[in-house]
Structure formats: C-alpha cells, structure tokens
Enzyme design. Structure first.
Site, mmCIF file in Angstrom:
data_model
loop_
_atom_site.group_PDB
_atom_site.id
_atom_site.type_symbol
_atom_site.label_atom_id
_atom_site.label_comp_id
_atom_site.label_asym_id
_atom_site.label_seq_id
_atom_site.Cartn_x
_atom_site.Cartn_y
_atom_site.Cartn_z
ATOM 1 N N GLU A 281 0.823 -1.212 0.000
ATOM 2 C CA GLU A 281 0.000 0.000 0.000
ATOM 3 C C GLU A 281 0.855 1.258 0.000
ATOM 4 O O GLU A 281 0.408 2.308 -0.431
ATOM 5 C CB GLU A 281 -0.938 0.026 1.226
ATOM 6 C CG GLU A 281 -2.241 -0.700 0.982
ATOM 7 C CD GLU A 281 -3.294 -0.434 2.060
ATOM 8 O OE1 GLU A 281 -2.997 0.223 3.073
ATOM 9 O OE2 GLU A 281 -4.418 -0.912 1.880
ATOM 10 N N HIS A 302 8.696 -26.448 -1.086
ATOM 11 C CA HIS A 302 8.089 -27.570 -1.804
ATOM 12 C C HIS A 302 6.950 -27.095 -2.706
ATOM 13 O O HIS A 302 6.127 -27.887 -3.141
ATOM 14 C CB HIS A 302 7.614 -28.627 -0.800
ATOM 15 C CG HIS A 302 8.748 -29.176 0.007
ATOM 16 N ND1 HIS A 302 9.335 -30.387 -0.250
ATOM 17 C CD2 HIS A 302 9.447 -28.632 1.037
ATOM 18 C CE1 HIS A 302 10.328 -30.580 0.600
ATOM 19 N NE2 HIS A 302 10.410 -29.527 1.394
ATOM 20 N N LYS A 416 -14.137 -0.152 -3.843
ATOM 21 C CA LYS A 416 -15.214 0.205 -2.903
ATOM 22 C C LYS A 416 -16.344 0.917 -3.636
ATOM 23 O O LYS A 416 -17.514 0.606 -3.430
ATOM 24 C CB LYS A 416 -14.674 1.136 -1.806
ATOM 25 C CG LYS A 416 -13.737 0.473 -0.824
ATOM 26 C CD LYS A 416 -13.403 1.447 0.302
ATOM 27 C CE LYS A 416 -12.212 0.974 1.089
ATOM 28 N NZ LYS A 416 -11.670 1.992 1.973
HETATM 29 O O1 PA5 Z 1 -3.435 1.106 5.889
HETATM 30 C C1 PA5 Z 1 -4.564 1.554 5.738
HETATM 31 O O2 PA5 Z 1 -4.808 2.754 5.882
HETATM 32 C C2 PA5 Z 1 -5.725 0.632 5.421
HETATM 33 O O3 PA5 Z 1 -5.291 -0.665 5.254
HETATM 34 C C3 PA5 Z 1 -6.749 0.667 6.538
HETATM 35 O O4 PA5 Z 1 -6.112 0.304 7.734
HETATM 36 C C4 PA5 Z 1 -7.923 -0.260 6.272
HETATM 37 O O5 PA5 Z 1 -8.504 0.071 5.051
HETATM 38 C C5 PA5 Z 1 -8.940 -0.172 7.389
HETATM 39 O O6 PA5 Z 1 -9.374 1.145 7.534
HETATM 40 P P1 PA5 Z 1 -10.171 1.591 8.810
HETATM 41 O O7 PA5 Z 1 -9.286 1.473 10.001
HETATM 42 O O8 PA5 Z 1 -10.568 3.018 8.540
HETATM 43 O O9 PA5 Z 1 -11.383 0.681 8.938
#
Ligand code: PA5
Length: 439
Positions: A281, A302, A416
């Site tokens: 990310e 393996h 989303k």
């Molecule tokens: O790293 C990030 O920002 C995302 O992976 C969020 O943690 C994830 O989408 C969950 O978001 P939230 O804590 O708002 O539910």
C-alpha cells in the site's frame, strides 16, 4: 539489535551503487525525520515508541486484564492496518497450540465471508466473549458488517452488560463508531490523526489485542524505541535500515521488481502479511513499486521454491533469520536408523532449520536470486518491536526514494465505489447503471 548480512546480495550488486545513492537516501531520510515529504501529516509513527499517550497506555493494560478475566474469547474486528499488525505479533509470540484456559483471540471483519461469520456465531454460543472493534474511519464496509452482526449477538447474550464487553478503537472525535460509543457508553481508544492504518500497530489498534493476548506491550515499545534510536543516525555504514532501503531500491532499478519476505517459522506467516500490506500500500502507486510477496519456508520450498530457484529472474529475497526461537527440541537417536537420520542425533530443530536457511541462500544465489538476510538474536517481543520499527522506517524511506507518497492509498477506493454502486448504496445510481451494463 538487527544485523544485515549482504554476502548473498553482493554477487549481484556493487558497493559503490549504495554510495552513489547516498544523496537520495539523505533526502528521503530528511523527508521522514524532518517531515518534509508528501504525506507528512502521517508521520506520527516515527516518534510513537517514545511519544505516546501514557494515560491511554495504562488504560489499555487495564482493559486487557479485564478482557482476560471475563472472557474465553476476544473478538478483534478490523481489516488491513486495523487488523494485520495485531495478528502478526500475537501469532509470532504466542504458542501455536493454546492451553484450554488461555484467552482465544479470533479475528473477524477482515473479509465478507458468510460461512466464516455464521460458523463463528455457532462457535461462540457457549463461550464468554469480549469484542474490540477497530476502524480509524469507522465506516469500512467489512468490519462494519461484521460488527453489526456481532454486536447483535453480544446484546442478545449479555443485554445491557454487553457495554462492559465491547471496546472501540477509532478516531478521537469523528466517525460512526465514535458516535455510537458516545451514545452507548463503550470504552474507546484512539487511532491518532497522524498515524495511518498500516503504521498503527504500536497504537491502541495493535496494543489492545496484543496486551489482551498476554504479551508485554511495554517490551514491544522498548524494542521499537531502541531501533528508533539506531534509525535516526544517518550513517550509511552502520544504519541497517538505510542499507536495506537502499539495496532494495538498487535491486528494483536493476530489474528485480519482486521482493519476497522469507520466514522459517510458521508463527511468522502473519508477519509476512503485515509486511506485504505495509509495502504494497505504501509503494504500489503511480505505476511504480516493488511487488511484495511472502513465503514460509521450508514449507514453501516444496511449492514456490521451484519458481524462486529457476523461474523468471526478477526476484530477490529478504530473509528473517532468528538465531533463537521460542522453544528448543532435539532429534533423538534410533537404533534401527531406517530413515537414515542418525547423523542428526542430538541436533536441535533450530540448528537444522538454520542450516536449511543457509543451504537455501546458497542455492538461490546460484540460481540468480539475491538475498538480503536480516539476523536477530531471538524471536521475542523486544526483537519483534524492533523489527516492526525497522520495516516501518525503511518503508517511509523507500517510498520517498521511489518518488511516491508512502502514506496514502488512493488505489483502494476503486473497488469500494464499484461495490457500493452494485449493492445499491444511495448516491451511486449513475455508476450502478454504468457498471451493470459492463457486467
Ligand atoms: O493502511 C490503511 O490505511 C488501510 O489498510 C486501513 O487500515 C484499512 O482500510 C482499514 O481502515 P479503517 O481502520 O478506517 O477501517
């Protein structure tokens, strides 16, 4: 605390390449430490090990004790950065096979499987349960659906007393969860404004479940604080974080565009998952990035071992090498020796495992896969705290070296929007029509 071994990297790169990168590394380092780069609102994690809310920290320890005394199961509801860090630490440090009296930690809300939740509800029927829902935004679909269903279950089971068993970790002021907590009176913990989800394991997001699992969060923070001290010293010779960030960038430029995190302990499987999210990310944007993959050796030797040895040559490995793990066990002798293993009599499994690691590194080097080995003395809470900080800091530096903002994640919004439109969420009508035609 963490040593970097470059012996099996060096045949593929030249020392001067890191020296030539020094100016860019210095800029990236300043971007992180002086908060001068893109996304600089989200650098709260840099000082977190020494600068956190102590009142809340004590409340976390107290809440964790309450959870342990009143529950058989703690449900931890969250996804992405609100899930993976806690799971990584708990699975790395707690026994694989729990004793019947140990608190069981079960994660939910990290996917949308009906089977999973329905079976979970059956399983919880005769158990005492507490629940920690974690969402910075408070509106993420997966945990929100799970929480709606599990909250109903808690209210049916405990009535008004469910308030004592539900703990909310979210934004300090905003969002649906905060509003609900204010209305009902749930105890709340804060995801700081300046810490993004995937950098939040050392906030209440990770700390409450980790403490509830019986792991010392003080030692976790100490390990991170020690690594922070080392991280803040800009010295290309000694700073292992800078070397790691530099080498992986050099490898990417040379065409090694996939980094595989390798562990040799099944308990570290979710550490790999946490690391994959952190780097995936943070770096994978604007058409750039190293693809972060993970393998669990020797199991995956393996399966994926064939590809790493012999497939397309665009891979390099970063190996987690813990000299000591949680337990020790020795191989017994056998008079008959039908399996011809007597040459191993008296050796510990850890010794055999680390020898496998050495054999694999040599084989992969011969096959054209460079390895960066990170060596740690022990697989314990302090070293894990240090490793978390190591990878977070390296990730910030790596993102800036790459020329991306390591702290946003614009790409996760696309699915989303489509999902909301296809599910008929009000406000998405136009997109619904467009997507339905395409389907
Ligand atoms: O790293 C990030 O920002 C995302 O992976 C969020 O943690 C994830 O989408 C969950 O978001 P939230 O804590 O708002 O539910």
């Amino acid at each position: 605390m963490i040593r970097i071994c470059e012996n099996h990297l060096k045949p593929f790169v030249q020392e001067h390449e890191l020296e030539y990168l020094a100016t860019q590394l210095a800029l990236a380092f300043d971007n992180v430490t002086e908060k001068t780069g893109p996304g600089n609102d989200f650098l709260g994690w840099v000082d977190l090990p020494i600068n956190y809310d102590e009142e809340e920290f004590d409340r976390i320890i107290y809440a964790a004790e309450r959870i342990r005394s009143q529950s058989d199961v703690l449900l931890v509801v969250g996804i992405g950065g609100s899930y993976l860090g806690a799971r990584a630490v708990i699975e790395a440090l707690n026994p694989t096979f729990r004793k019947p009296d140990d608190l069981e930690i079960i994660f939910a809300g990290h996917q949308i499987s009906g089977d999973y939740l329905a079976e979970l509800l059956d399983y919880l029927e005769d158990k005492d349960v507490s629940l920690n829902v974690i969402s910075k935004s408070g509106t993420t679909t997966e945990p929100a659906i799970a929480f709606r269903i599990l909250r109903e279950f808690m209210e049916k089971k405990y009535g008004e007393m469910s308030t004592e068993r539900i703990f909310i970790t979210t934004d300090k002021e905003r969002g649906a969860l905060k509003e609900l907590a204010n209305q009902v009176g749930y105890e709340t913990f804060v995801v700081p404004d300046d810490v993004g989800g995937r950098y939040s394991v050392l906030t209440a997001v990770g700390l409450l479940p980790i403490a509830a699992a019986g792991i010392s969060i003080k030692e976790l923070m100490q390990g991170a604080a020690e690594q922070r001290e080392l991280a803040l010293n800009f010295d290309l010779e000694d700073n292992v974080i800078l070397r790691y960030a530099g080498w992986r960038n050099i490898l990417l430029r040379r065409g090694y565009d996939t980094e595989i995190l390798v562990n040799y302990e099944p308990g570290l499987m979710f550490f790999n998952e946490w690391w994959k999210q952190l780097y995936g990310e943070s770096e994978g944007k604007d058409g750039k990035g190293l693809f972060p993959a993970g393998v669990n050796f020797t199991s995956d030797l393996h399966s994926m071992g064939q590809f790493i040895q012999d497939g397309k040559r665009n891979l390099f490995e970063t190996v987690l090498d813990f000299k000591q793990t949680r337990k020790e066990i020795y191989i017994p002798g056998d008079e008959q020796n039908l399996d011809e293993l007597n040459y191993l009599t008296g050796k510990s499994l850890q010794e055999v495992n680390r020898t496998a690691l050495q054999g694999v590194m040599l084989a992969h080097e011969d096959g054209g896969t460079p390895t960066i080995r990170l060596e740690l003395d022990r697989l314990d809470v302090k070293h894990l705290g240090a490793l978390i900080y190591f990878f977070e800091f390296a990730c910030g530096i790596s993102g800036y070296l790459l020329g991306v903002n390591p702290f946003n994640q614009p790409g996760v919004e696309a699915y989303k929007r489509n999902m909301f439109a296809l599910l008929g969420k009000p406000g998405y009508e136009e997109l619904t029509k467009e997507l339905e035609q395409r389907l």
